[in-house]
Design a protein around this motif. Sequence first.
Motif, PDB file in Angstrom:
ATOM      1  N   TRP A   1       0.833  -1.201   0.000  1.00 12.86           N
ATOM      2  CA  TRP A   1       0.000   0.000   0.000  1.00 12.86           C
ATOM      3  C   TRP A   1       0.871   1.256   0.000  1.00 12.86           C
ATOM      4  N   GLY A   2       1.955   1.230   0.778  1.00 16.06           N
ATOM      5  CA  GLY A   2       2.855   2.372   0.821  1.00 16.06           C
ATOM      6  C   GLY A   2       3.506   2.634  -0.531  1.00 16.06           C
ATOM      7  N   ASP A   3       3.948   1.587  -1.204  1.00 19.46           N
ATOM      8  CA  ASP A   3       4.562   1.759  -2.521  1.00 19.46           C
ATOM      9  C   ASP A   3       3.563   2.322  -3.529  1.00 19.46           C
ATOM     10  N   GLN A   4       2.320   1.917  -3.408  1.00 24.42           N
ATOM     11  CA  GLN A   4       1.308   2.358  -4.359  1.00 24.42           C
ATOM     12  C   GLN A   4       0.877   3.803  -4.118  1.00 24.42           C
ATOM     13  N   HIS A   5       0.919   4.252  -2.854  1.00 22.85           N
ATOM     14  CA  HIS A   5       0.397   5.578  -2.506  1.00 22.85           C
ATOM     15  C   HIS A   5       1.487   6.538  -2.023  1.00 22.85           C
ATOM     16  N   GLN A   6       2.708   6.302  -2.392  1.00 17.91           N
ATOM     17  CA  GLN A   6       3.837   7.203  -2.098  1.00 17.91           C
ATOM     18  C   GLN A   6       4.044   7.459  -0.602  1.00 17.91           C
ATOM     19  N   VAL A   7       3.902   6.426   0.190  1.00 19.90           N
ATOM     20  CA  VAL A   7       4.284   6.499   1.593  1.00 19.90           C
ATOM     21  C   VAL A   7       5.505   5.599   1.759  1.00 19.90           C
ATOM     22  N   HIS A   8       6.667   6.200   1.899  1.00 15.16           N
ATOM     23  CA  HIS A   8       7.902   5.420   1.995  1.00 15.16           C
ATOM     24  C   HIS A   8       7.966   4.676   3.323  1.00 15.16           C
ATOM     25  N   TRP A   9       8.627   3.552   3.324  1.00 16.13           N
ATOM     26  CA  TRP A   9       8.774   2.776   4.550  1.00 16.13           C
ATOM     27  C   TRP A   9      10.246   2.399   4.746  1.00 16.13           C
ATOM     28  N   VAL A  10      10.664   2.461   5.983  1.00 19.66           N
ATOM     29  CA  VAL A  10      12.028   2.080   6.367  1.00 19.66           C
ATOM     30  C   VAL A  10      11.912   1.003   7.430  1.00 19.66           C
ATOM     31  N   ASP A  11      12.212  -0.224   7.021  1.00 25.76           N
ATOM     32  CA  ASP A  11      12.145  -1.348   7.958  1.00 25.76           C
ATOM     33  C   ASP A  11      13.504  -1.534   8.629  1.00 25.76           C
ATOM     34  N   ARG A  12      13.672  -2.620   9.306  1.00 23.15           N
ATOM     35  CA  ARG A  12      14.892  -2.850  10.081  1.00 23.15           C
ATOM     36  C   ARG A  12      16.132  -2.863   9.189  1.00 23.15           C
ATOM     37  N   GLU A  13      16.040  -3.506   8.047  1.00 19.49           N
ATOM     38  CA  GLU A  13      17.203  -3.581   7.158  1.00 19.49           C
ATOM     39  C   GLU A  13      17.550  -2.207   6.588  1.00 19.49           C
ATOM     40  N   ARG A  14      16.553  -1.470   6.156  1.00 21.97           N
ATOM     41  CA  ARG A  14      16.828  -0.119   5.651  1.00 21.97           C
ATOM     42  C   ARG A  14      17.319   0.798   6.776  1.00 21.97           C
ATOM     43  N   LEU A  15      16.793   0.620   7.980  1.00 20.18           N
ATOM     44  CA  LEU A  15      17.247   1.410   9.116  1.00 20.18           C
ATOM     45  C   LEU A  15      18.716   1.119   9.422  1.00 20.18           C
ATOM     46  N   ARG A  16      19.110  -0.135   9.266  1.00 16.43           N
ATOM     47  CA  ARG A  16      20.515  -0.483   9.479  1.00 16.43           C
ATOM     48  C   ARG A  16      21.401   0.259   8.475  1.00 16.43           C
ATOM     49  N   GLN A  17      20.981   0.288   7.210  1.00 19.10           N
ATOM     50  CA  GLN A  17      21.762   1.001   6.199  1.00 19.10           C
ATOM     51  C   GLN A  17      21.828   2.494   6.509  1.00 19.10           C
ATOM     52  N   TRP A  18      20.726   3.049   6.976  1.00 19.59           N
ATOM     53  CA  TRP A  18      20.670   4.481   7.270  1.00 19.59           C
ATOM     54  C   TRP A  18      21.459   4.831   8.536  1.00 19.59           C
ATOM     55  N   ALA A  19      21.192   4.113   9.618  1.00 17.02           N
ATOM     56  CA  ALA A  19      21.770   4.472  10.909  1.00 17.02           C
ATOM     57  C   ALA A  19      23.194   3.933  11.096  1.00 17.02           C
ATOM     58  N   GLU A  20      23.434   2.684  10.716  1.00 18.91           N
ATOM     59  CA  GLU A  20      24.741   2.064  10.944  1.00 18.91           C
ATOM     60  C   GLU A  20      25.732   2.360   9.826  1.00 18.91           C
ATOM     61  N   ASP A  21      25.293   2.169   8.588  1.00 24.57           N
ATOM     62  CA  ASP A  21      26.210   2.312   7.452  1.00 24.57           C
ATOM     63  C   ASP A  21      26.368   3.755   6.994  1.00 24.57           C
ATOM     64  N   GLY A  22      25.471   4.629   7.416  1.00 27.36           N
ATOM     65  CA  GLY A  22      25.599   6.037   7.065  1.00 27.36           C
ATOM     66  C   GLY A  22      25.075   6.409   5.696  1.00 27.36           C
ATOM     67  N   VAL A  23      24.225   5.559   5.081  1.00 20.61           N
ATOM     68  CA  VAL A  23      23.643   5.893   3.787  1.00 20.61           C
ATOM     69  C   VAL A  23      22.591   6.989   3.990  1.00 20.61           C
TER      70      VAL A  23
END
Length: 228
Positions: A184-206
């Motif tokens: 639903w988020g992909d269809q209606h432009q609501v982005h989602w950040v799950d645990r794996e994406r959060l790891r890339q953002w918070a830990e890896d610095g992306v």
Amino acid sequence: MRGGIRLRLRRPRGRREQMAAALVAVAVVTMLAKAVGAAWDAAVRGWPVVAVLAAAGLSGLLWQQVRAVRRRRAQAKLLAMLQIPLARIDALSDAEFEFALRDLLIRDGWSARQVGQKGDQAADVIGQHAQWGRIVLQAKHTTVGGKVDSKVMYQVKGTAGPVHGADVAVVVTNGGFTRDARAWGDQHQVHWVDRERLRQWAEDGVPLHDLLRLPVRRPRRTGVRRAA
């Protein structure tokens, strides 16, 4: 005036009275001149003290400004290197999680603030960027196995733009999302950040805008175009 004495001034009569009045006037003028001269001498003698006090006050203000600038620069350097392990994120409280997301946005170059509270209308962090516009984050701090459902996506979609004026709406969790929520988020432009994406953002610095592949937006027009 009854029962009192009324004093009336009259003009001097005769040469003696006129001479006496002139002498009194001269004495008064002389006393005033001496008083003014004494005040001037005191000011002249005391100006070094006044100057020193003024210089000391100005130096104090300048030193406070320098310290504030240094402190902001030091904080900016620390945020630029910010990396938060997932294990630490899992141990945060809900409010601490919101502030951590705010700091991550600032690290990525956004001007961000934490706004989450009761009645926040599905907005915990709001950020602004010259290239990517206005962003709204809804934070969902949960257990590692916890999942965010579609209801949260509905709420964010309904308030991000109409209420908060957002160009980008994001739901962030240290857990996961149900399949329906992601779809639903992909269809209606609501982005989602799950645990794996959060790891890339918070830990890896992306940076988040790279992680979500946000498009560069044109600056909004603030003026009204006049008819020719």
